[in-house]
Design a protein around this motif. Structure first.
Motif, PDB file in Angstrom:
ATOM      1  N   ILE A  82      38.562  33.382  26.898  1.00  0.00           N
ATOM      2  CA  ILE A  82      39.953  33.713  27.175  1.00  0.00           C
ATOM      3  C   ILE A  82      40.578  32.626  28.038  1.00  0.00           C
ATOM      4  N   PRO A  83      41.742  32.153  27.643  1.00  0.00           N
ATOM      5  CA  PRO A  83      42.363  31.046  28.382  1.00  0.00           C
ATOM      6  C   PRO A  83      43.016  31.513  29.680  1.00  0.00           C
ATOM      7  N   PRO A  84      42.833  30.752  30.735  1.00  0.00           N
ATOM      8  CA  PRO A  84      43.516  31.028  32.003  1.00  0.00           C
ATOM      9  C   PRO A  84      44.839  30.285  32.034  1.00  0.00           C
ATOM     10  N   GLU A  85      45.621  30.503  33.093  1.00  0.00           N
ATOM     11  CA  GLU A  85      46.922  29.836  33.175  1.00  0.00           C
ATOM     12  C   GLU A  85      47.138  29.176  34.524  1.00  0.00           C
ATOM     13  N   LEU A  86      47.788  28.035  34.469  1.00  0.00           N
ATOM     14  CA  LEU A  86      48.106  27.350  35.718  1.00  0.00           C
ATOM     15  C   LEU A  86      49.355  27.973  36.332  1.00  0.00           C
ATOM     16  N   VAL A  87      49.291  28.265  37.611  1.00  0.00           N
ATOM     17  CA  VAL A  87      50.464  28.783  38.312  1.00  0.00           C
ATOM     18  C   VAL A  87      50.860  27.753  39.367  1.00  0.00           C
ATOM     19  N   VAL A  88      52.002  27.143  39.170  1.00  0.00           N
ATOM     20  CA  VAL A  88      52.408  26.089  40.103  1.00  0.00           C
ATOM     21  C   VAL A  88      53.208  26.683  41.245  1.00  0.00           C
ATOM     22  N   ARG A  89      52.741  26.436  42.469  1.00  0.00           N
ATOM     23  CA  ARG A  89      53.502  26.875  43.641  1.00  0.00           C
ATOM     24  C   ARG A  89      53.779  25.657  44.514  1.00  0.00           C
ATOM     25  N   ALA A  90      53.637  25.799  45.811  1.00  0.00           N
ATOM     26  CA  ALA A  90      54.127  24.715  46.674  1.00  0.00           C
ATOM     27  C   ALA A  90      53.055  23.830  47.305  1.00  0.00           C
ATOM     28  N   SER A  91      51.804  24.003  46.886  1.00  0.00           N
ATOM     29  CA  SER A  91      50.777  23.179  47.528  1.00  0.00           C
ATOM     30  C   SER A  91      50.524  21.866  46.792  1.00  0.00           C
ATOM     31  N   ASP A 115      43.929  32.664  41.598  1.00  0.00           N
ATOM     32  CA  ASP A 115      45.203  33.316  41.867  1.00  0.00           C
ATOM     33  C   ASP A 115      45.001  34.670  42.510  1.00  0.00           C
ATOM     34  N   PHE A 116      44.351  34.652  43.657  1.00  0.00           N
ATOM     35  CA  PHE A 116      44.171  35.930  44.348  1.00  0.00           C
ATOM     36  C   PHE A 116      45.511  36.426  44.872  1.00  0.00           C
ATOM     37  N   PRO A 117      45.615  37.723  45.158  1.00  0.00           N
ATOM     38  CA  PRO A 117      46.944  38.324  45.365  1.00  0.00           C
ATOM     39  C   PRO A 117      47.739  37.671  46.484  1.00  0.00           C
ATOM     40  N   GLU A 118      47.044  37.047  47.434  1.00  0.00           N
ATOM     41  CA  GLU A 118      47.754  36.480  48.576  1.00  0.00           C
ATOM     42  C   GLU A 118      48.159  35.025  48.342  1.00  0.00           C
ATOM     43  N   ALA A 119      47.768  34.485  47.174  1.00  0.00           N
ATOM     44  CA  ALA A 119      47.952  33.052  46.951  1.00  0.00           C
ATOM     45  C   ALA A 119      49.406  32.601  47.147  1.00  0.00           C
ATOM     46  N   ALA A 120      50.328  33.469  46.797  1.00  0.00           N
ATOM     47  CA  ALA A 120      51.737  33.077  46.894  1.00  0.00           C
ATOM     48  C   ALA A 120      52.231  33.110  48.329  1.00  0.00           C
ATOM     49  N   TYR A 121      51.421  33.642  49.233  1.00  0.00           N
ATOM     50  CA  TYR A 121      51.916  33.825  50.607  1.00  0.00           C
ATOM     51  C   TYR A 121      51.161  33.025  51.654  1.00  0.00           C
ATOM     52  N   VAL A 122      50.180  32.248  51.230  1.00  0.00           N
ATOM     53  CA  VAL A 122      49.531  31.398  52.208  1.00  0.00           C
ATOM     54  C   VAL A 122      50.461  30.212  52.456  1.00  0.00           C
ATOM     55  N   THR A 123      50.086  29.393  53.420  1.00  0.00           N
ATOM     56  CA  THR A 123      50.947  28.279  53.782  1.00  0.00           C
ATOM     57  C   THR A 123      50.277  26.954  53.465  1.00  0.00           C
ATOM     58  N   PRO A 124      50.810  26.164  52.588  1.00  0.00           N
ATOM     59  CA  PRO A 124      51.930  26.496  51.690  1.00  0.00           C
ATOM     60  C   PRO A 124      51.441  27.347  50.517  1.00  0.00           C
ATOM     61  N   PRO A 125      52.360  28.051  49.879  1.00  0.00           N
ATOM     62  CA  PRO A 125      51.991  28.861  48.703  1.00  0.00           C
ATOM     63  C   PRO A 125      51.161  28.031  47.729  1.00  0.00           C
ATOM     64  N   LEU A 126      50.083  28.621  47.283  1.00  0.00           N
ATOM     65  CA  LEU A 126      49.035  27.861  46.620  1.00  0.00           C
ATOM     66  C   LEU A 126      49.229  27.733  45.113  1.00  0.00           C
ATOM     67  N   THR A 127      49.234  26.496  44.647  1.00  0.00           N
ATOM     68  CA  THR A 127      49.157  26.267  43.205  1.00  0.00           C
ATOM     69  C   THR A 127      47.727  26.566  42.793  1.00  0.00           C
ATOM     70  N   THR A 128      47.579  27.331  41.727  1.00  0.00           N
ATOM     71  CA  THR A 128      46.228  27.774  41.393  1.00  0.00           C
ATOM     72  C   THR A 128      46.137  28.137  39.911  1.00  0.00           C
ATOM     73  N   VAL A 129      44.948  28.501  39.493  1.00  0.00           N
ATOM     74  CA  VAL A 129      44.745  28.866  38.097  1.00  0.00           C
ATOM     75  C   VAL A 129      44.490  30.353  38.034  1.00  0.00           C
ATOM     76  N   SER A 130      45.297  31.042  37.278  1.00  0.00           N
ATOM     77  CA  SER A 130      45.237  32.506  37.231  1.00  0.00           C
ATOM     78  C   SER A 130      44.260  32.972  36.158  1.00  0.00           C
ATOM     79  N   GLN A 131      43.368  33.844  36.568  1.00  0.00           N
ATOM     80  CA  GLN A 131      42.369  34.338  35.611  1.00  0.00           C
ATOM     81  C   GLN A 131      42.728  35.737  35.107  1.00  0.00           C
ATOM     82  N   PRO A 132      42.643  35.958  33.834  1.00  0.00           N
ATOM     83  CA  PRO A 132      43.011  37.254  33.256  1.00  0.00           C
ATOM     84  C   PRO A 132      41.848  38.236  33.343  1.00  0.00           C
TER      85      PRO A 132
END
Lengths: 342, 342
Positions: free
Chosen positions: A327-336, A282-299
């Motif tokens: 430490i548990p990570p989290e899934l972030v669902v976007r548009a990919s 879940d790098f900072p640009e993940a939500a803005y690539v095309t398509p916005p990337l579903t990814t796993v966010s690391q704390p």
DNA sequence: GCTGCCTCTGATAGCGCTAACATACCATCC
DNA sequence: GGATGGTATGTTAGCGCTATCAGAGGCAGC
């Protein structure tokens, strides 16, 4: 704040100067600084005033010479130009500062036992009280840890060295979340673009991916090798694009996922309509690539915080090795990612 | 390597131990370490052997107490989770290590004068011999530099503080290259998404952009404000997408460019067919976003190297302030820019 | 008033190293 | 052979702090 303008041969004020100005002995000054309650309030005020007037600060070299404590932690890291390692380092620096320690950083140029040993030696030589290792687990390269002074507290981040306390993100869980997310969308199986074999993160993610597939009775396709770079993801993506059976791809980090996305696009494969893609980090640009990337966010911040907490526990609490943390990570669902259609 | 296994109350070997074992005085040991040529080869060998046998290392606190040199440089930075600052820090750490110095890092949490002063104080307190400031130029926040001990060598990176030597990338040039590239493709003018006003990078890029437009007699559109984040680029992109006269956009960094790209795409504006976009930084993923981003590449490594070179010149050469350096960036043309059609 | 026992402060001795001067030794010269 | 000088090593005195113990002063108790 004392006078800062300065003659050519200025000498920084020392404890004796403060003592003279306050009309006490240097020992009283030392006490005001170390155990204020043992000094009569009235005297204490006088000393504090003198300290302020002179802009006095204790000399840390003298202090650590006699106390044998440097109030410094060392960090060994490798290539912190990417988002993951950089965030980790950042988290660690912040946590360390908050605890009142200084941070000395050693960055490895190459992942060899030699480079690692030298880095650690350098830090040990600087009398660091504890060591954080953020370097990847090139098992062979890390054998040096055994050569560490046994008195030195060490915490490894993302690096399950057998004899060392470690703090890590649950890579296996993260990969399972990613894989199961794809399976739940109706994909028959999930292809994986993995990271380098000498990184434990990469291995953990492979494991989680496999586990999830096996637990669901799915075929486990051959994994594709990557090196974390977008270029390697791109290369893997080109191969994947040629195989019409591929409908879901889990890349071991966002950069590689981006490369996969690019390769699929160039091959005329639509994401997420034809193929779903999940990244990791879940790098900072993940939500803005095309398509916005579903990814796993690391704390990352949390990892930094906990590493330092454990490390300082060892440093200040004595020789006892702290318990490792996961430490548990989290899934972030976007548009990919989307339900299977192909 | 001496015996590392250790009794409970072990004392690290000191110079005297080595001296005893080698049958010399501790002074001879010191000489072997500091000016080996002043010791007879035969004696020297004996001492070196003893050092090896005991695994002796000089105590750095004692050493710096008496020499008044810590062999440590301090770095003040801010938010090194992004590619630019992280690479800069990385370059500086590498260069510093190569020069045989330790690196102590202080990371600002907020961009206030207070935080900055505290960070610097902390580092000064650690007796760093020189300071690298990678923090942005919030002019007001950086006034503290005047309060620095005048004896301390300081180099500012990307930060034209009046009284301090600085090393920077030629932001104005980079922005000119980007803008002129777009003009040369036939665009009537170029719109700009700028970075925060308290970052000198952002201001330099605005200046270069304006200069290029004016030099070519083009209208200068109102700039759009961003905060370096992809989200802010996205917001700016949505505004730009509404204006059909916009055919070329120069974003002050790659993240914002990515946001612009995303917003244009969502608005049905094609890149580069309808609108061309240029970024700044050349982050590692730039070649793999969609479309591959034309951007300005910054020589972060080189900046790190030169900062340290200059800083150590000041530290070791005396009080003389080194000359500031400006390093040229390079335009990297990829697929997000094309000749005007709209 | 003297003893005992607090509380606060001071004198002194290092921590492990280097700087500066002292000494021993050998070679050299007249 | 003694003055001269250069080279290799040793002796001593700090760097600025903290640890440790000693001492000064106050207050209680008999």
């Amino acid at each position: 704040m004392g006078d800062v303008s300065v003659a050519k041969n200025w000498r920084l004020p020392v404890m004796g100067d403060v003592a003279r100005l306050a009309g006490v002995s240097h020992m009283t000054v030392s006490r005001v600084l170390n155990e204020p309650d043992s000094v009569r309030p009235e005297t204490r005020e006088r000393v504090l005033l003198a300290i302020e007037q002179l802009g006095y600060r204790r000399n840390s070299a003298a202090r650590s010479l006699v106390t044998r404590r440097s109030q410094t932690l060392g960090v060994v890291c490798f290539d912190t130009t990417h988002h993951g390692p950089a965030s980790m380092l950042n988290g660690i620096v912040h946590a360390t500062e908050e605890a009142g320690y200084a941070v000395s950083v050693a960055s490895l140029r190459r992942l060899t036992a030699d480079a690692a040993t030298q880095a650690v030696q350098r830090l040990v030589h600087q009398s660091v009280e504890g060591l954080v290792l953020i370097a990847p687990q090139a098992v062979e390269a890390m054998a040096f840890v055994r050569a560490l002074p046994t008195t030195l507290a060490v915490v490894a981040v993302e690096n399950a060295l057998p004899t060392v306390t470690s703090v890590s993100v649950d890579q296996v869980l993260g990969a399972r979340l990613a894989t199961e997310h794809l399976l739940s969308l109706g994909h028959e199986t999930v292809h994986h673009v993995r990271g380098p074999a000498d990184w434990s993160e990469a291995n953990g993610r492979v494991e989680g991916w496999m586990t999830a597939l096996e637990a669901n009775g799915r075929p486990v396709p051959r994994e594709l090798a990557g090196d974390w770079s977008a270029a390697s993801g791109y290369a893997a993506g080109r191969k994947l694009a040629r195989d019409p059976r591929v409908t879901a791809v889990f890349a071991a980090n966002d950069s590689m996922a981006l490369g996969v996305l690019r390769a699929l696009l160039e091959a005329g494969v639509r994401v997420p309509e034809d193929v779903s893609v999940v990244g990791f980090d879940d790098f900072p640009e993940a939500a803005y690539v095309t398509p916005p990337l579903t990814t796993v966010s690391q704390p990352f911040r949390e990892v930094g915080r906990q590493s330092i907490e454990i490390l300082l526990g060892e440093v200040e609490g004595g020789a006892a090795r702290g318990a490792s943390a996961v430490i548990p990570p989290e899934l972030v669902v976007r548009a990919s990612t989307a339900a299977r259609r192909r």
